[in-house]
Enzyme design. Structure first.
Site, short mmCIF file in Angstrom:
data_model
loop_
_atom_site.label_atom_id
_atom_site.label_comp_id
_atom_site.label_asym_id
_atom_site.label_seq_id
_atom_site.Cartn_x
_atom_site.Cartn_y
_atom_site.Cartn_z
N ALA A 205 56.85 109.32 71.63
CA ALA A 205 56.27 110.47 70.91
C ALA A 205 55.54 110.06 69.63
CB ALA A 205 57.38 111.46 70.56
N CYS A 330 55.78 92.52 64.39
CA CYS A 330 56.64 92.61 63.22
C CYS A 330 57.57 93.80 63.42
CB CYS A 330 55.81 92.82 61.96
SG CYS A 330 56.80 93.22 60.53
#
Ligand code: PMP
Length: 388
Positions: A205, A330
């Site tokens: 989402a 990351c």
């Protein structure tokens, strides 16, 4: 006057859109558990089912095919299992074959031993090698095994769109199973789960302007589906236990609705991205645009600047009011070398300089013009530091 920040990291997460925020806040003020039979429970259930229909519509699926999860990481983890079913009968994939550029959540699975996992190589543009996939699938099939294959629809670092239909053809021709991580593609290119010919699809989402912490595994009709990852309750039709986060799901539905309606504006975003690419490569004529020859998402631009540390550049841009990301993965606050750029054969030095700029539906020309000015300054300074 302080200028507002420029956010160009939509592939990491998109800001909550107003429609999703309204849905989220409205639902948060309701008391019901969607599994309760009283009025409060039924009101919550109505929101969940409305959102299910909206999320399904975004990928051309039927509402009942959508299983809400805590995010795409969980959706990927659910699919990458040796326990599948077809028409109620167990199916047991023996080998996991994944593209070398999958998101870390689909790159391997603890439920397949390392020696049972293979990677599909990509070319210099980051596109999967279909001949290599055919060979891997044939090797598994010839040895009496059953392959489970995961190929993403679009890459989060480069935006490369993979030939998923062709891959699914190859996999199904040998009776294999096919999962597709469509997180980055959703809302940016049209998706039809039946046309893609995959068995399952993962969505998230928060890449669409919904809330973080919710996603979906979408099951193709008439195809195989994985056993639940989380058991212990009958929620989601016994396919994913745990109380549904009604507010986050409701916001997901709103975001999916807006994303579907906004698909026809994507060519405009591609034009903006292309213009930005031209400007930045004019300013930094040594810049290398990754995957520029491949089909890419309209919003993504990945480029490397020989000699510039991506980490330093991201910090310098942040100080100058711009949020972009390094091309490297990351997720722990620590920047690791990008497995995507490595798989593409990008030299380590250039890979370390990889930057990712990702636009959203509301990114304006004015913001991009300001970003280009900031780029000129920041890159000018970084070049001086290197020279000095
Ligand atoms: N797949 C891709 C391609 C992604 O970009 C991401 C998010 N970085 C995920 C999966 C994981 O999604 P989530 O944050 O919903 O767990």
């Amino acid at each position: 006057m302080t200028q507002s920040r420029i956010y160009l990291d939509y592939n990491a997460t998109a800001p909550l859109i107003p429609e999703a925020q309204d849905a989220l806040l409205d639902a948060l003020s309701l008391p019901g558990n969607a599994s309760s039979v009283h009025s409060e429970g039924r009101a919550a259930r109505k929101l969940v089912e409305g959102a299910r229909a909206d999320v399904a519509a975004l990928v051309g699926a039927r509402a009942k095919s959508v299983v809400f999860t805590s995010g795409a990481t969980e959706a990927n983890a659910t699919a990458l299992t040796p326990n599948w079913f077809l028409n109620g009968k167990p199916l047991t994939p023996t080998h996991l074959i994944v593209s070398a550029v999958e998101h870390p959540s689909a790159l391997k699975s603890p439920r397949f031993a390392g020696e049972m996992t293979r990677q599909i190589p990509v070319d210099g543009q980051g596109v999967i090698d279909l001949a290599a996939l055919a060979q891997l699938v044939a090797e598994v099939g010839d040895a009496g095994g059953l392959p489970l294959v995961a190929v993403q629809l679009a890459n989060n670092e480069t935006g490369v769109i993979q030939p998923v239909v062709e891959a699914a053809d190859i996999v199904h021709a040998r009776g294999g199973l096919m999962h597709c991580d469509a997180v980055q593609a959703a809302g940016r290119i049209p998706i039809d789960i039946a046309a893609l010919q995959v068995d399952t699809l993962a969505l998230s989402a928060h890449k669409l302007g919904g809330a973080q912490g919710v996603g979906a595994l979408v099951l193709a009709e008439g195809r195989a589906h994985p056993a639940p990852l989380i058991t212990g309750g009958g929620q989601e039709g016994w396919r994913r236990a745990g109380t549904e986060p009604v507010a986050a799901i409701s916001a997901f539905g709103a975001a999916a609705r807006v994303a579907l309606a906004g698909l026809d504006r994507m060519p405009e975003i591609a034009t903006r991205r292309d213009r930005l690419q031209a400007e930045l490569t004019r300013l930094s004529n040594q810049a290398v645009v990754f995957s520029s020859e491949a089909r890419r998402l309209p919003n993504t631009l990945a480029l490397g600047l020989p000699g510039v540390s991506a980490e330093t550049a991201v910090i310098a841009f942040d100080l100058a009011g711009v949020a972009i990301s390094s091309g490297s993965a990351c997720s722990s606050g620590k920047v690791a070398a990008s497995h995507v750029l490595k798989a593409m054969g990008v030299a380590p030095d250039l890979a370390r300089s990889g930057l990712r700029i990702s636009l959203g539906a509301t990114t304006s020309d004015a913001e991009l013009e300001r970003f280009v000015e900031v780029w000129a300054k920041v890159m000018g300074k970084l070049a001086m530091t290197r020279a000095g």
